[in-house]
Write a protein that holds these residues in place. Structure first.
Motif, mmCIF file in Angstrom:
data_model
loop_
_atom_site.group_PDB
_atom_site.id
_atom_site.type_symbol
_atom_site.label_atom_id
_atom_site.label_comp_id
_atom_site.label_asym_id
_atom_site.label_seq_id
_atom_site.Cartn_x
_atom_site.Cartn_y
_atom_site.Cartn_z
ATOM 1 N N ARG A 136 20.625 31.457 17.077
ATOM 2 C CA ARG A 136 20.834 32.774 16.465
ATOM 3 C C ARG A 136 20.013 32.940 15.184
ATOM 4 N N THR A 137 18.700 32.887 15.324
ATOM 5 C CA THR A 137 17.822 33.129 14.187
ATOM 6 C C THR A 137 17.822 34.620 13.848
ATOM 7 N N PRO A 138 17.443 34.985 12.632
ATOM 8 C CA PRO A 138 17.368 36.410 12.297
ATOM 9 C C PRO A 138 16.451 37.194 13.244
ATOM 10 N N GLU A 139 15.349 36.567 13.634
ATOM 11 C CA GLU A 139 14.413 37.243 14.538
ATOM 12 C C GLU A 139 15.034 37.478 15.915
ATOM 13 N N ALA A 140 15.733 36.459 16.426
ATOM 14 C CA ALA A 140 16.387 36.609 17.726
ATOM 15 C C ALA A 140 17.482 37.663 17.672
ATOM 16 N N LEU A 141 18.252 37.675 16.607
ATOM 17 C CA LEU A 141 19.337 38.650 16.486
ATOM 18 C C LEU A 141 18.794 40.070 16.370
ATOM 19 N N ALA A 142 17.678 40.231 15.687
ATOM 20 C CA ALA A 142 17.062 41.560 15.607
ATOM 21 C C ALA A 142 16.589 42.012 16.983
ATOM 22 N N ASP A 143 16.013 41.098 17.754
ATOM 23 C CA ASP A 143 15.585 41.438 19.114
ATOM 24 C C ASP A 143 16.785 41.798 19.989
ATOM 25 N N ILE A 144 17.855 41.040 19.855
ATOM 26 C CA ILE A 144 19.051 41.313 20.653
ATOM 27 C C ILE A 144 19.613 42.689 20.327
ATOM 28 N N ALA A 145 19.621 43.049 19.051
ATOM 29 C CA ALA A 145 20.114 44.372 18.668
ATOM 30 C C ALA A 145 19.283 45.475 19.315
ATOM 31 N N ARG A 146 17.977 45.293 19.336
ATOM 32 C CA ARG A 146 17.109 46.298 19.962
ATOM 33 C C ARG A 146 17.344 46.354 21.470
ATOM 34 N N ILE A 147 17.468 45.206 22.106
ATOM 35 C CA ILE A 147 17.719 45.180 23.547
ATOM 36 C C ILE A 147 19.048 45.854 23.873
ATOM 37 N N PRO B 134 15.701 38.258 33.147
ATOM 38 C CA PRO B 134 15.687 36.983 32.428
ATOM 39 C C PRO B 134 16.417 37.032 31.089
ATOM 40 N N VAL B 135 16.470 38.217 30.478
ATOM 41 C CA VAL B 135 17.243 38.356 29.245
ATOM 42 C C VAL B 135 18.723 38.149 29.541
ATOM 43 N N ALA B 136 19.178 38.714 30.654
ATOM 44 C CA ALA B 136 20.569 38.491 31.046
ATOM 45 C C ALA B 136 20.858 37.001 31.215
ATOM 46 N N THR B 137 19.923 36.270 31.807
ATOM 47 C CA THR B 137 20.139 34.826 31.964
ATOM 48 C C THR B 137 20.168 34.128 30.611
ATOM 49 N N ARG B 138 19.332 34.555 29.692
ATOM 50 C CA ARG B 138 19.343 33.966 28.358
ATOM 51 C C ARG B 138 20.693 34.206 27.680
ATOM 52 N N PHE B 139 21.208 35.410 27.825
ATOM 53 C CA PHE B 139 22.484 35.716 27.183
ATOM 54 C C PHE B 139 23.619 34.888 27.791
ATOM 55 N N LEU B 140 23.549 34.613 29.083
ATOM 56 C CA LEU B 140 24.559 33.764 29.713
ATOM 57 C C LEU B 140 24.453 32.324 29.223
ATOM 58 N N THR B 141 23.238 31.876 28.952
ATOM 59 C CA THR B 141 23.022 30.501 28.482
ATOM 60 C C THR B 141 23.393 30.333 27.020
ATOM 61 N N TRP B 142 22.913 31.240 26.178
ATOM 62 C CA TRP B 142 23.051 31.070 24.732
ATOM 63 C C TRP B 142 24.266 31.793 24.158
ATOM 64 N N GLN B 143 24.804 32.731 24.901
ATOM 65 C CA GLN B 143 26.044 33.419 24.570
ATOM 66 C C GLN B 143 26.097 33.997 23.161
ATOM 67 N N PRO B 144 25.113 34.826 22.808
ATOM 68 C CA PRO B 144 25.233 35.545 21.543
ATOM 69 C C PRO B 144 26.354 36.576 21.631
ATOM 70 N N ALA B 145 26.790 37.064 20.488
ATOM 71 C CA ALA B 145 27.803 38.115 20.470
ATOM 72 C C ALA B 145 27.192 39.400 21.018
ATOM 73 N N LEU B 146 27.836 39.987 22.021
ATOM 74 C CA LEU B 146 27.333 41.195 22.673
ATOM 75 C C LEU B 146 28.433 42.233 22.764
ATOM 76 N N THR B 147 28.026 43.483 22.885
ATOM 77 C CA THR B 147 28.982 44.551 23.103
ATOM 78 C C THR B 147 29.568 44.458 24.511
ATOM 79 N N ALA B 148 30.670 45.148 24.727
ATOM 80 C CA ALA B 148 31.276 45.191 26.060
ATOM 81 C C ALA B 148 30.314 45.820 27.062
ATOM 82 N N THR B 149 29.551 46.805 26.631
ATOM 83 C CA THR B 149 28.573 47.444 27.517
ATOM 84 C C THR B 149 27.521 46.452 27.972
ATOM 85 N N SER B 150 27.010 45.666 27.034
ATOM 86 C CA SER B 150 25.994 44.665 27.381
ATOM 87 C C SER B 150 26.560 43.590 28.288
ATOM 88 N N LEU B 151 27.770 43.142 28.002
ATOM 89 C CA LEU B 151 28.396 42.103 28.831
ATOM 90 C C LEU B 151 28.583 42.594 30.266
#
Length: 218
Positions: free
Chosen positions: A124-135, A165-182
């Motif tokens: 959960r680097t700042p750069e990764a979290l910023a990308d996740i927010a945009r996605i 592949p982003v969905a697979t990354r989120f399943l692997t690394w499990q960042p905090a996501l909204t219910a919509t994203s989940l």
């Protein structure tokens, strides 16, 4: 006899291969699949097999196509329903697919694809979290406009292939996501082609495992 071949990398790790593979199968192309084990970078085997020295690479019915987004577009010429029928909606889908293709380096570097492991809370680097927010913003806008469960409605299309592949990354690394994203991640994971990819990745030889991906820094 197959009309060509699709060269891809290790299914456990190769996010770009997944994008091309999904497009080819969604379009129903008849190709031989060639899997080349990856080794954390360009290898002689990949360089010899593809013009760009990268995967995926598609040869089909006389065409030779490298780069995932170009493969998606080639497949959409054969199966136009991969993109939305409405011109403005299709432009939106292409814009977010292109943004995925060109950006999100922070996420790619901090949360690489590994569909065989779970690294909850890490990367959960700042750069990764910023990308996740945009996605998440991209996903939320498309899902709200078109009703889901996929980005442009009921059918898994080209834009979903680019974000799978982003969905697979989120399943692997499990960042905090909204219910919509989940919910979207769950819909992507449950698609039959994704089920097949996961199963085939699990069957790959142990010799193909890459230590830096299996044991990332804490």
């Amino acid at each position: 006899m197959a009309k060509g071949r699709l060269v891809i990398g290790t299914k456990r790790y190769s996010s770009w291969s997944l994008r091309g593979w999904l497009a080819v199968h969604l379009a129903g192309l008849d190709v031989e699949e060639v899997v080349i084990p990856l080794a954390g970078g360009t290898t002689p085997a990949v360089q010899q097999a593809t013009p760009s020295g990268t995967v995926p690479y598609l040869e089909h019915d006389g065409a030779k196509v490298w780069e995932s987004l170009a493969i998606v577009e080639y497949c959409a010429e054969i199966a136009p329903a991969l993109w939305p029928a409405d011109r403005a909606t299709r432009a939106h889908a292409r814009a977010i697919a292109s943004e995925m293709h060109a950006g999100f380096r922070g996420l790619r570097m901090s949360m690489p694809m590994n569909i065989g492991r779970t690294f909850a809370g890490r990367g959960r680097t700042p750069e990764a979290l910023a990308d996740i927010a945009r996605i998440e913003a991209i996903w939320a806008a498309a899902l709200a406009a078109h009703g889901g469960p996929f980005l442009f409605g009921a059918t898994f299309g080209a834009a979903d292939a680019m974000y799978a592949p982003v969905a697979t990354r989120f399943l692997t690394w499990q960042p905090a996501l909204t219910a919509t994203s989940l919910a979207y991640v769950a819909a992507v994971r449950a698609h039959p082609l994704m089920e097949r990819w996961y199963a085939e990745a699990a069957a790959e030889p142990a010799a193909w495992l890459i230590d830096k991906h299996e044991n990332p820094p804490a």
